[in-house]
Design a protein around this motif. Structure first.
Motif, short mmCIF file in Angstrom:
data_model
loop_
_atom_site.label_atom_id
_atom_site.label_comp_id
_atom_site.label_asym_id
_atom_site.label_seq_id
_atom_site.Cartn_x
_atom_site.Cartn_y
_atom_site.Cartn_z
N TYR A 108 0.85 -1.18 0.00
CA TYR A 108 0.00 0.00 0.00
C TYR A 108 0.89 1.24 0.00
CZ TYR A 108 -4.13 -2.79 1.25
OH TYR A 108 -5.16 -3.70 1.25
N VAL A 109 0.63 2.16 -0.90
CA VAL A 109 1.35 3.43 -0.97
C VAL A 109 0.48 4.49 -0.30
CG1 VAL A 109 2.48 5.11 -2.46
CG2 VAL A 109 2.45 2.69 -3.12
N LEU A 110 0.93 4.97 0.87
CA LEU A 110 0.15 5.94 1.64
C LEU A 110 0.87 7.28 1.64
CD1 LEU A 110 -0.77 3.76 4.79
CD2 LEU A 110 -1.96 3.96 2.61
N GLY A 111 0.10 8.35 1.55
CA GLY A 111 0.67 9.68 1.56
C GLY A 111 -0.40 10.72 1.31
N SER A 112 -0.05 11.97 1.48
CA SER A 112 -1.01 13.05 1.30
C SER A 112 -1.35 13.22 -0.17
CB SER A 112 -0.42 14.36 1.86
OG SER A 112 0.76 14.68 1.15
N ALA A 113 -2.46 13.90 -0.42
CA ALA A 113 -2.86 14.21 -1.79
C ALA A 113 -1.78 15.06 -2.46
CB ALA A 113 -4.20 14.93 -1.80
N GLY A 114 -1.43 14.72 -3.68
CA GLY A 114 -0.42 15.48 -4.41
C GLY A 114 1.01 15.15 -4.06
N SER A 115 1.22 14.10 -3.27
CA SER A 115 2.59 13.76 -2.87
C SER A 115 3.34 13.03 -3.97
CB SER A 115 2.57 12.93 -1.59
OG SER A 115 1.84 11.73 -1.78
N GLY A 116 2.64 12.56 -5.00
CA GLY A 116 3.32 11.91 -6.12
C GLY A 116 3.09 10.41 -6.17
N LYS A 117 2.07 9.92 -5.48
CA LYS A 117 1.81 8.47 -5.47
C LYS A 117 1.45 7.96 -6.86
CE LYS A 117 -1.51 8.74 -2.41
NZ LYS A 117 -1.54 10.22 -2.29
N SER A 118 0.57 8.66 -7.55
CA SER A 118 0.17 8.21 -8.89
C SER A 118 1.34 8.21 -9.86
CB SER A 118 -0.96 9.10 -9.43
OG SER A 118 -2.11 9.00 -8.63
N SER A 119 2.18 9.23 -9.78
CA SER A 119 3.36 9.28 -10.64
C SER A 119 4.31 8.13 -10.32
CB SER A 119 4.09 10.62 -10.48
OG SER A 119 3.27 11.69 -10.92
N LEU A 120 4.36 7.74 -9.05
CA LEU A 120 5.19 6.61 -8.65
C LEU A 120 4.69 5.33 -9.32
CD1 LEU A 120 7.54 5.70 -6.80
CD2 LEU A 120 5.82 5.19 -5.05
N LEU A 121 3.37 5.13 -9.34
CA LEU A 121 2.80 3.95 -9.99
C LEU A 121 3.06 3.97 -11.49
CD1 LEU A 121 1.39 3.63 -7.20
CD2 LEU A 121 -0.64 2.90 -8.42
#
Length: 627
Positions: free
Chosen positions: A427-440
């Motif tokens: 699970y990738v957890l973090g605040s909105a806009g932290s770059g999770k989608s770009s990481l995926l």
């Protein structure tokens, strides 16, 4: 399929119903008129009985005073033998008997029997069929078949009851539309799937080798080359697209099965369909689609070597242009014998969840990764599609479960050592806009997109990762979107997770505080291994508005400092290796806010100190006594 056949023999008085039954049982005509209704006759399974079922034959009376018993017996049977013998009783078939059966609401096949064919002036069999039987069959679709008999001459006596048995064990109604003179759509769909599964090279034809394999699978016996050549010759005359050289195409295969119906051998179609796990309603058996497969708590399901080989061969077979990807047309052909893409794939916008080539088509790497993820998250879906797609295990009796395996439960995550898993979930957890989608996106080798797209629904990405030492595993990264609170409160969801990746934007001052708040709000997260990641490291680093800065915070809980990465750097792949290593070796990635539970070394040190103190005291005491 029926395990017993109950035949209700109906018809006007004097049509010879009882004589037919008596001739069958005694194998000789009873000359004396039978006055009373015969008792029920039960015939045990014999080799000549279709599917070896037990058959019960019930005689009835057409007298008005016996109508109650007649209704009762009709409702209990699963096939009706309707007998007539002259013009009057024939007229009553359409005017009384067939409407009467419909009024009772029974939905069973009817075999129409023209008895007493030995009588003078009864006409020839072709004439009777053409002028009497076919018009009635056209009007009443529930009439399964028709036959002429003579109890006196023992003509077709056995055959008429065989037709009744076959009407139950091998019903023609689901297969053939007499009015249209064509196979019904459901039958065509089932036979088309059988053709697909037997066309191993997917060239659109059943060549000789494929037809021989189909013959053995369906009928448990080979076919001679002369018989096969005759079939191809016969079919190619009606279907020019089939040929002796290439073999039967789909149209030719369907025509061959229609010929079976035309020749009164529709049971051949049932043999084919049942060997391919079809039920009487032309749906696949539930036990075939959903075999028993249990995954214990803290364990997971993965593809076995046989499963990976099957999906790899499937990909290579349908990659017709050999470009290393499955385009839309190739995918549609591959999933032709299934209900379509699995629903979970549709919901996750397949193939965006896995690796694609430059044209946007799923690659072999992505194909195997997608099925690895599907098996991990919903093994029952994989089993269902293995059945649709024709998986066959190494042994003939293997079910689709041979394509899967269950991993060893890993309840004690803190125990040192690697877990026996080839597929792990992070699970990738973090605040909105932290770059999770770009990481995926970077995980799937996609180019960086600077435009921000907020994640609403959970989103997954799966790819293979090479661990230190060369071993490969499949890593599933999932960002939770707006369902994050519900998922983190769901213990079953956390039990299925192998790792938490805490991600924050190192250039945004309020980003890290979201991670701190998450750990306070959900203390159960401390039971999961974790990796801290500082994203957007290509930008200027800023001070975080938190009680402790990220490095100090992780040091306070005895964890490694955050990994500073950027999706624009080539070294981003090192993060995915670190995540996979932590997931497969979980004891190395736990927060340690308390002293270690194993205090053996501490106790040994204290014991040594005690012994040393005691020795010093004894030396001092001896020296004092000496003085």
């Amino acid at each position: 399929m029926a395990t017993a056949v109950r035949i209700c023999v109906c018809g006007d008085e004097g049509t010879g119903k009882s004589s037919l039954i008596a001739s069958l049982v005694k194998d000789v005509f009873v000359a004396n008129k039978i006055q009373a209704v015969l008792p029920q006759v039960t015939i045990p399974p014999t080799i000549g009985t279709p599917e070896n079922v037990t058959t019960t034959i019930v005689d009835t009376s057409a007298r008005p005073q016996d109508r109650t018993t007649l209704r009762k017996e009709i409702r209990k049977c699963n096939v009706i033998l309707l007998v007539y013998s002259d013009h009057y009783s024939y007229e009553r078939v359409a005017l009384f008997w067939m409407p009467y059966f419909r009024s009772l609401g029974v939905n069973v096949p009817v075999v129409l029997c023209a008895n007493k064919s030995d009588l003078a002036g009864s006409g020839s069999t072709p004439q009777v069929i053409e002028e009497e039987m076919l018009p009635v069959m056209a009007e009443f679709r529930e009439i399964d078949s028709c036959i002429r008999t003579s109890a006196k001459e023992q003509h077709n006596v056995i055959e008429v009851f065989y037709l009744c048995q076959k009407a139950v064990t091998h019903p023609i109604a689901p297969l053939y539309d007499h009015k249209e003179g064509q196979l019904k759509p459901a039958c065509v769909a089932a036979l088309s799937r059988v053709f697909y599964l037997c066309d191993k090279d997917q060239d659109g034809y059943l060549n000789d080798a494929e037809f021989h394999e189909f013959q053995i699978k369906s009928f448990d016996k080979p076919i001679s080359q002369a018989e096969l050549d005759n079939i191809k010759s016969t079919v190619s005359k009606a279907v020019p697209t089939s040929s002796a050289e290439k073999g039967l195409d789909l149209a030719g295969f369907l025509h061959l099965n229609k010929l079976y119906v035309d020749k009164g051998r529709h049971e051949t179609i049932w043999v084919i369909l049942r060997k391919h796990h079809y039920t009487d309603s032309l749906s696949l058996e539930d036990s075939f689609l959903h075999p028993r497969f249990e995954v214990p708590d803290y364990a997971s399901a993965e593809l076995s070597p046989a499963g990976y080989r099957f999906f790899m061969d499937l990909f290579l077979t349908f990659d017709k242009d050999s470009d290393g990807g499955l385009n839309d047309e190739e995918l549609a052909a591959l999933f032709a014998p299934t209900p379509g893409l699995p629903q979970s794939w549709v919901e996750t916008c397949f193939p965006s969840s896995t690796v694609r080539n430059e044209a946007g088509h799923i690659t072999l790497q992505g194909w195997l990764a997608q099925w690895s993820m599907t098996t991990f998250l919903e093994p029952k879906t994989t089993l269902e599609y293995l059945a649709y797609l024709g998986f066959e295990g190494p042994n003939a009796r293997d079910s689709t479960t041979a394509a899967l395996k269950v991993t060893k439960p890993r309840k004690r995550r803190r125990r040192p050592g690697r877990v026996e898993r080839n597929v792990v979930l992070c699970y990738v957890l973090g605040s909105a806009g932290s770059g999770k989608s770009s990481l995926l996106e970077a995980f799937l080798n996609r180019p960086f997109d600077s435009l921000y797209h907020p994640t609403i629904k959970p989103r997954r990405a799966v790819n293979s990762v090479e661990l230190h030492g060369g071993k490969q595993c499949y890593l599933i990264l999932e960002e939770l979107g707006e369902l994050e609170p519900a998922i983190l409160e769901n213990q079953a969801k956390l039990d299925a997770c192998d790792l938490i990746c805490y991600a924050y934007d190192s250039s945004e001052p309020d980003s890290f505080s979201h991670i701190v708040d998450l750990r306070k709000r959900y203390p159960q997260l401390d039971e999961l291994p974790a990796v801290y990641t500082a994203l957007k490291a290509d930008r200027d680093k800023t001070t975080q508005r938190a009680e402790l800065q990220p490095d100090a915070y992780t040091a306070a809980i005895n964890m490694p400092p955050p990994l500073h990465v950027s999706v624009t750097w080539n070294s981003i792949s090192e993060l995915f290796v670190a995540l996979a290593e932590a997931a497969t070796n979980p004891s190395t990635a736990f927060p340690r806010s308390e002293e270690p539970q194993d205090r053996t070394s501490l106790y040994m040190a204290l014991a040594a100190m005690g012994c040393a103190g005691l020795a010093a005291f004894m030396i001092w005491k001896r020296s004092t006594n000496a003085v």
